[in-house]
Design an enzyme around this catalytic site. Structure first.
Site, short mmCIF file in Angstrom:
data_model
loop_
_atom_site.label_atom_id
_atom_site.label_comp_id
_atom_site.label_asym_id
_atom_site.label_seq_id
_atom_site.Cartn_x
_atom_site.Cartn_y
_atom_site.Cartn_z
N GLU A 27 0.77 -1.10 -0.08
CA GLU A 27 -0.10 0.11 -0.13
C GLU A 27 0.99 1.34 0.15
OE1 GLU A 27 -2.85 -0.14 3.08
OE2 GLU A 27 -3.59 1.84 2.54
N ASN A 72 -6.76 1.47 2.96
CA ASN A 72 -7.26 2.77 3.19
C ASN A 72 -7.05 3.78 1.97
OD1 ASN A 72 -8.39 1.22 5.20
ND2 ASN A 72 -7.05 2.37 6.61
N ASN A 172 -12.14 -0.72 -0.87
CA ASN A 172 -11.54 -1.47 0.41
C ASN A 172 -12.31 -1.08 1.53
OD1 ASN A 172 -9.18 -2.47 1.62
ND2 ASN A 172 -9.35 -0.30 2.74
N GLU A 173 -12.58 -2.14 2.41
CA GLU A 173 -13.09 -1.89 3.73
C GLU A 173 -14.29 -0.88 3.72
OE1 GLU A 173 -10.02 -1.53 6.60
OE2 GLU A 173 -9.55 -3.63 6.29
N TYR A 244 -6.66 -8.94 11.48
CA TYR A 244 -5.48 -8.95 12.02
C TYR A 244 -5.60 -9.15 13.70
CZ TYR A 244 -4.10 -5.80 8.11
OH TYR A 244 -4.13 -5.45 6.94
N GLU A 292 -6.39 -9.15 3.39
CA GLU A 292 -5.43 -8.71 4.34
C GLU A 292 -5.55 -9.65 5.51
OE1 GLU A 292 -5.80 -4.62 5.55
OE2 GLU A 292 -6.54 -4.03 3.54
N GLN A 349 1.40 -6.33 5.48
CA GLN A 349 1.75 -6.34 3.92
C GLN A 349 3.30 -6.83 3.71
OE1 GLN A 349 1.01 -2.05 2.80
NE2 GLN A 349 -0.73 -2.01 4.08
O1 AHR Z 1 -2.77 -2.97 5.99
C1 AHR Z 1 -3.37 -1.53 6.78
C2 AHR Z 1 -4.76 -1.19 6.79
O2 AHR Z 1 -5.36 -2.05 7.39
C3 AHR Z 1 -5.20 -0.88 5.26
O3 AHR Z 1 -5.05 -0.06 4.63
C4 AHR Z 1 -6.63 -1.28 5.72
O4 AHR Z 1 -7.49 -1.74 4.55
C5 AHR Z 1 -6.68 -1.88 6.97
O5 AHR Z 1 -7.56 -1.48 7.74
#
Ligand code: AHR
Length: 502
Positions: A27, A72, A172-173, A244, A292, A349
């Site tokens: 990103e 994001n 995205n999200e 995450y 992700e 990432q």
């Molecule tokens: O990977 C970091 C961030 O985590 C990304 O930009 C977003 O999509 C997620 O919330």
């Protein structure tokens, strides 16, 4: 000694492993691009500014697909800012991460870099501040040979051949209030289906990913998926999942059991997809793009103190511990156990930002602890995912009940005639003796038993100091199709079996 059992049979086939489950993500965020893959003036940079030491580490991981440019970031991105002569590109306020984006790397540079890395690009379009129009123009720029405004613009930028990007994310999200242009499921579903329609009119050969929930604790999960798919079912191929985990409470047993939550998350999304399938009387199956996933929490405090509006400040620079690598290993095992539905996944990432690869600006690059399970799975986890029959002693943790100490599965690579067992021993103080019945793999012998272990669960790697690295001294024996393997306390294991040659 604590004992566990597994049966792996060449006929208990779950599904072919789609190699794209070993994808990753870059990103425009922190030092992922600037100071990560790209650093003109660095002694290892090529003529275009891309660091060859970093590229070498990416190649070592053999990453089949890389998501780009966000995250994001994409929800405020004007792709046109990142193409054309470098000295004409604007610097912009980047609102998602509160930095300055210099636009010195954009679509063309990234696609070229990914090609060198041997990776395909999974391109995301901006459905935050923009929509159908910008997505239509971008796909024309990328995938049409020539003879139209944007394809000719690409040619004028020095790229005669189209990039032919196959996989596209529709935003995205979009369920997250933090997202630029956050939407309700209804609003997003309508926009996504119309954008998908128009993108396919430009290039019918593409594959599309609709946004699922940003994590399994989102208040709108799983209704978000159901509503979005009601709108988009016929127009998309995949729904995304993001997740995450962290160990803020410093409860390692609970932390390394968190793949149990990931497993439930996947099961619920599969059920939701199939509910919509049933409702629509559809023959089509929607697959999952877990685009992700990782451990992310070490850098939260540092990031909350950072001043805004600088170019490529260090952000999300988690320094990973040994225990993080154990959870990453379990998350990879979880994908393999769902290989019938999870067809893509992106470790988020790849460089500097919550990443397996780190760099010093102007200096060295190195492998974090999580590099290793990812490397092993990418290298040895290709072929057919098998359905293991498992029995293991169980334990309870703060959030989870009946968690097996053994987390394991197997992948059979018919071409190479190899069977690889991936196994985590979640017990923090005792080894686990694994008895594995592999009698259907006649004539196989043990090629290697790799182990990632460390006495200090919090051990980390730094530039020039790799304290956490695998060794090939794992203890396994194989007799008459019965494998006996010792899995050290708190360890990641890769046991490779192959056909007796000659
Ligand atoms: O990977 C970091 C961030 O985590 C990304 O930009 C977003 O999509 C997620 O919330």
């Amino acid at each position: 000694m604590l004992k566990a059992k597994m049966v792996l049979d060449r006929d208990f086939k779950l599904a072919p492993v789609d190699k794209r489950i070993y994808g990753s993500f870059i990103e425009h965020l922190g030092r992922a691009v600037y100071g990560g893959i790209y650093e003109p003036g660095h002694p290892a940079a090529d003529g275009k500014g891309f660091r060859q030491d970093v590229l070498g580490l990416v190649k070592e991981l053999d990453v089949p697909i890389i998501r780009y440019p966000g995250g994001n970031f994409v929800s405020g991105y004007n792709w046109e800012d990142g193409v054309g002569p470098l000295n004409e590109r604007p610097s912009r306020l980047e609102l998602a991460w509160r930095t300055i984006e210099p636009n010195q790397v954009g679509t063309n540079e990234f696609v070229e870099w990914a090609k060198q890395a041997g990776s395909d690009v999974m391109m995301a379009v901006n459905l935050g501040t923009r929509g159908i129009d910008a997505a239509r123009d971008l796909i024309e720029y990328c995938n049409i040979e020539g003879g139209s405004k944007y394809s000719d613009l690409r040619r004028s930028h020095g790229y005669a051949k189209p990039h032919n990007i196959k996989t596209w994310c529709l935003g995205n999200e979009m369920d997250g209030p933090w997202q630029i242009g956050h939407k309700t499921a209804e609003e997003y579903g309508r926009l996504a289906v119309e954008t998908a329609k128009v993108m396919r009119w430009v290039d019918p050969s593409i594959e599309l990913v609709a946004c699922g929930s940003s994590h399994s604790n989102m208040p709108t999960f799983p209704q978000w998926e159901a509503t979005v798919l009601e709108h988009t079912y016929d127009a998309v191929d995949y729904i995304s999942l993001h997740q995450y985990y962290g160990n803020q409470e410093n409860d390692t047993a609970n932390f390394i059991a968190k793949a149990v939550d990931m497993d439930r998350f996947i099961q619920t999304v599969v059920s939701t997809c199939d509910y919509v399938k049933a409702k629509k009387r559809s023959k089509k199956t929607i697959h999952l793009s877990f685009d992700e996933w990782n451990v992310w929490y070490h850098s939260h405090t540092a990031d909350s103190k950072r001043e805004p509006w600088s170019i490529a400040p260090p952000q999300l620079e988690d320094i990973y511990t040994f225990e993080d690598a154990l959870l990453v290993g379990s998350m990879l095992i979880t994908f393999l156990k769902h290989a019938d539905r999870v067809k893509m996944a992106c470790l988020a990432q790849l460089v500097n930002v919550i990443a397996p690869i780190m760099t010093e600006t102007g200096g060295r690059s190195w492998r974090q602890t999580i590099f290793y399970p990812y490397l092993h799975a990418s290298r040895y986890g290709r072929g057919t995912a098998l359905s293991p029959v498992l029995s293991s002693p169980l334990h309870d943790t703060k959030d989870f009940s009946d968690v097996p100490y053994l987390d394991a599965t197997g992948v059979y690579n018919e071409e190479a005639e190899e069977l690889t067992i991936f196994a985590v021993n979640r017990h923090l103080s005792e080894p686990l003796l694994l008895d594995c019945d592999v009698r259907s793999f006649e004539g196989f012998r043990i090629l290697e038993h790799l182990v990632l272990e460390h006495d200090d669960l919090k051990a980390v790697n730094r530039a020039g100091e790799e304290r956490v690295a695998p060794h090939a001294g794992g203890k396994s024996t194989l007799q008459a199709g019965l494998l006996e393997a010792q899995l050290p306390k708190a360890s990641w294991n890769v046991i490779r079996l192959g056909k007796q040659k000659g």
